[in-house]
Design a protein around this motif. Sequence first.
Motif, PDB file in Angstrom:
ATOM      1  N   TYR A  97       0.836  -0.813   0.257  1.00  0.00           N
ATOM      2  CA  TYR A  97      -0.252   0.161  -0.615  1.00  0.00           C
ATOM      3  C   TYR A  97       1.114   1.233  -0.298  1.00  0.00           C
ATOM      4  CZ  TYR A  97       0.812   0.626   5.122  1.00  0.00           C
ATOM      5  OH  TYR A  97       1.326   0.486   6.407  1.00  0.00           O
ATOM      6  N   GLU A  98       0.040   2.141  -0.709  1.00  0.00           N
ATOM      7  CA  GLU A  98       1.528   3.221  -0.340  1.00  0.00           C
ATOM      8  C   GLU A  98      -0.128   4.670   0.375  1.00  0.00           C
ATOM      9  OE1 GLU A  98       0.993   4.356  -4.856  1.00  0.00           O
ATOM     10  OE2 GLU A  98       2.899   4.862  -3.724  1.00  0.00           O
ATOM     11  N   GLU A  99       0.022   5.423   0.797  1.00  0.00           N
ATOM     12  CA  GLU A  99       0.027   6.593   1.394  1.00  0.00           C
ATOM     13  C   GLU A  99       0.696   8.201   1.483  1.00  0.00           C
ATOM     14  OE1 GLU A  99      -1.135   5.937   5.417  1.00  0.00           O
ATOM     15  OE2 GLU A  99      -0.114   4.778   5.760  1.00  0.00           O
ATOM     16  N   PRO A 100      -0.470   9.346   1.402  1.00  0.00           N
ATOM     17  CA  PRO A 100       0.785  10.448   1.813  1.00  0.00           C
ATOM     18  C   PRO A 100       0.906  10.428   3.127  1.00  0.00           C
ATOM     19  CG  PRO A 100      -1.921  10.658   1.090  1.00  0.00           C
ATOM     20  CD  PRO A 100      -2.297   9.269   1.238  1.00  0.00           C
ATOM     21  N   VAL A 101       1.834  11.701   3.715  1.00  0.00           N
ATOM     22  CA  VAL A 101       2.384  11.625   4.877  1.00  0.00           C
ATOM     23  C   VAL A 101       2.505  12.915   5.655  1.00  0.00           C
ATOM     24  CG1 VAL A 101       4.451  12.667   5.544  1.00  0.00           C
ATOM     25  CG2 VAL A 101       4.317  11.028   4.195  1.00  0.00           C
ATOM     26  N   PRO A 154       4.047  12.055  -4.003  1.00  0.00           N
ATOM     27  CA  PRO A 154       3.592  10.542  -3.361  1.00  0.00           C
ATOM     28  C   PRO A 154       4.897  10.420  -2.261  1.00  0.00           C
ATOM     29  CG  PRO A 154       5.701  10.460  -4.600  1.00  0.00           C
ATOM     30  CD  PRO A 154       4.740  12.027  -5.011  1.00  0.00           C
ATOM     31  N   GLY A 155       3.887   9.737  -0.884  1.00  0.00           N
ATOM     32  CA  GLY A 155       4.470   9.429  -0.142  1.00  0.00           C
ATOM     33  C   GLY A 155       5.230   8.364   0.568  1.00  0.00           C
ATOM     34  N   ILE A 156       4.647   7.649   1.965  1.00  0.00           N
ATOM     35  CA  ILE A 156       5.236   6.426   2.025  1.00  0.00           C
ATOM     36  C   ILE A 156       4.822   5.364   0.466  1.00  0.00           C
ATOM     37  CG2 ILE A 156       5.122   4.112   3.357  1.00  0.00           C
ATOM     38  CD1 ILE A 156       6.147   6.758   5.205  1.00  0.00           C
ATOM     39  N   ARG A 157       5.650   4.663   0.144  1.00  0.00           N
ATOM     40  CA  ARG A 157       4.647   2.928   0.106  1.00  0.00           C
ATOM     41  C   ARG A 157       5.897   2.206   0.570  1.00  0.00           C
ATOM     42  NH1 ARG A 157       5.896   2.394  -6.515  1.00  0.00           N
ATOM     43  NH2 ARG A 157       4.382   3.220  -6.591  1.00  0.00           N
ATOM     44  N   TYR A 158       4.443   0.977   0.651  1.00  0.00           N
ATOM     45  CA  TYR A 158       5.284  -0.284   1.411  1.00  0.00           C
ATOM     46  C   TYR A 158       5.637  -1.577   0.404  1.00  0.00           C
ATOM     47  CZ  TYR A 158       5.872   1.970   6.169  1.00  0.00           C
ATOM     48  OH  TYR A 158       6.618   2.166   6.689  1.00  0.00           O
ATOM     49  N   THR A 159       6.462  -2.229  -0.072  1.00  0.00           N
ATOM     50  CA  THR A 159       6.623  -3.099  -1.278  1.00  0.00           C
ATOM     51  C   THR A 159       7.241  -4.508  -0.804  1.00  0.00           C
ATOM     52  OG1 THR A 159       7.206  -1.415  -2.363  1.00  0.00           O
ATOM     53  CG2 THR A 159       7.991  -3.729  -3.380  1.00  0.00           C
ATOM     54  N   PRO A 165      -8.296   3.172   4.776  1.00  0.00           N
ATOM     55  CA  PRO A 165      -8.884   4.044   3.626  1.00  0.00           C
ATOM     56  C   PRO A 165      -9.028   3.659   2.402  1.00  0.00           C
ATOM     57  CG  PRO A 165      -8.231   5.343   4.813  1.00  0.00           C
ATOM     58  CD  PRO A 165      -6.965   4.120   5.363  1.00  0.00           C
ATOM     59  N   GLN A 166      -9.950   3.181   1.675  1.00  0.00           N
ATOM     60  CA  GLN A 166     -10.230   2.547   0.372  1.00  0.00           C
ATOM     61  C   GLN A 166      -8.952   3.263  -0.377  1.00  0.00           C
ATOM     62  OE1 GLN A 166     -11.630  -0.528  -0.529  1.00  0.00           O
ATOM     63  NE2 GLN A 166     -11.454  -0.059  -2.588  1.00  0.00           N
ATOM     64  N   SER A 167      -9.022   4.709  -0.442  1.00  0.00           N
ATOM     65  CA  SER A 167      -8.729   5.771  -1.274  1.00  0.00           C
ATOM     66  C   SER A 167      -6.923   5.509  -1.427  1.00  0.00           C
ATOM     67  CB  SER A 167      -8.607   7.687  -1.490  1.00  0.00           C
ATOM     68  OG  SER A 167      -8.215   7.425   0.584  1.00  0.00           O
ATOM     69  N   LEU A 168      -6.179   4.799  -0.134  1.00  0.00           N
ATOM     70  CA  LEU A 168      -4.851   4.150  -0.203  1.00  0.00           C
ATOM     71  C   LEU A 168      -4.582   3.184  -0.449  1.00  0.00           C
ATOM     72  CD1 LEU A 168      -4.003   5.183   3.343  1.00  0.00           C
ATOM     73  CD2 LEU A 168      -4.344   6.818   1.807  1.00  0.00           C
TER      74      LEU A 168
END
Length: 306
Positions: free
Chosen positions: A163-167, A267-272, A301-304
């Motif tokens: 997932y990835e999300e804003p910071v 782009p914020g944090i992305r975990y792979t 949240p669905q948007s992330l």
Amino acid sequence: MDNRLQHLSGLRYFEVAARRQSYSKAAEELYVSQAAVSQKIRQLENVLGCKLFVRQGRNMILTTQGASLYTDVSRGFDHILSGLNRIQAEPLEGILTVNTSRSFASRWLMPRLWKFTMIHPDISIRVDATADAPDMKYGNIDLAIRQGHKVHLGDSIQSCILYEEPVYPLCSPELANSMTFRHPEQLLNCWLIHWAETCNLTWERWFNTAGVDVPEGNLQWMEVSTFEMGLNAVMAGHGACLGTLSLAGDFIDNGLLVKPFDIGLVPGIRYTLFYDRTSPRMTRTQAFIDWLYQEVRQSQPQSLLT
């Protein structure tokens, strides 16, 4: 059979020394002495009639002939390992080693891991929390969860975004009340805490997103090694830090932190996720991957979601 194949053990020593660029590090991986590595490679060079390495400082650098040989030897050992893994596939039950950062382990993974254990009680999870990316190809790591947009752990290693999300900026309620935040530039008057694990997610980038000009060399800042250290400092009232809702949302819900501005760095944090598809433990690795995505769907949240 070609007589040169009598020197397969020497090729194994060569592959490790070339990959590690060091005879001493190769010796550590092979559990032999440095002299043994040097002797094996010298014997191989005599058979092939060419130099494979030259010393450059503390490193052993491949010659042109050595680099050419390494490409084919490395590919050949990959094929051998893939074949061995296929015939030695392990059952679902057993140990699974997961590598990730200390912050992700403590703030996201560990509080949820009991749920996986309830579903798969016969899979024992070993969590390896490190700042450095692991050696997926030759180490004992089955699955890695790493933060970043340009992480590469090997050509044969599969990767997929978790997932990835804003910071966002985070601070204590006391600081927010005392500063009566109305404009993003007010954060320039606070101590700004940065965690070293996310060197590309800087306050300068966030201020740029917020449309704030940053005076050169005029920031009050402090660097900490993990996100958790930064959170502890901020909750104690020591300035503000950049963070994500997935790692700090519980503190916000409990009133220990606030988000003074709803301006997210993107782009914020992305975990792979990284894993070896040919691993003999792929069955249990896939079970863990499936659980991770299920947990993300339920908690994010669905948007992330990606």
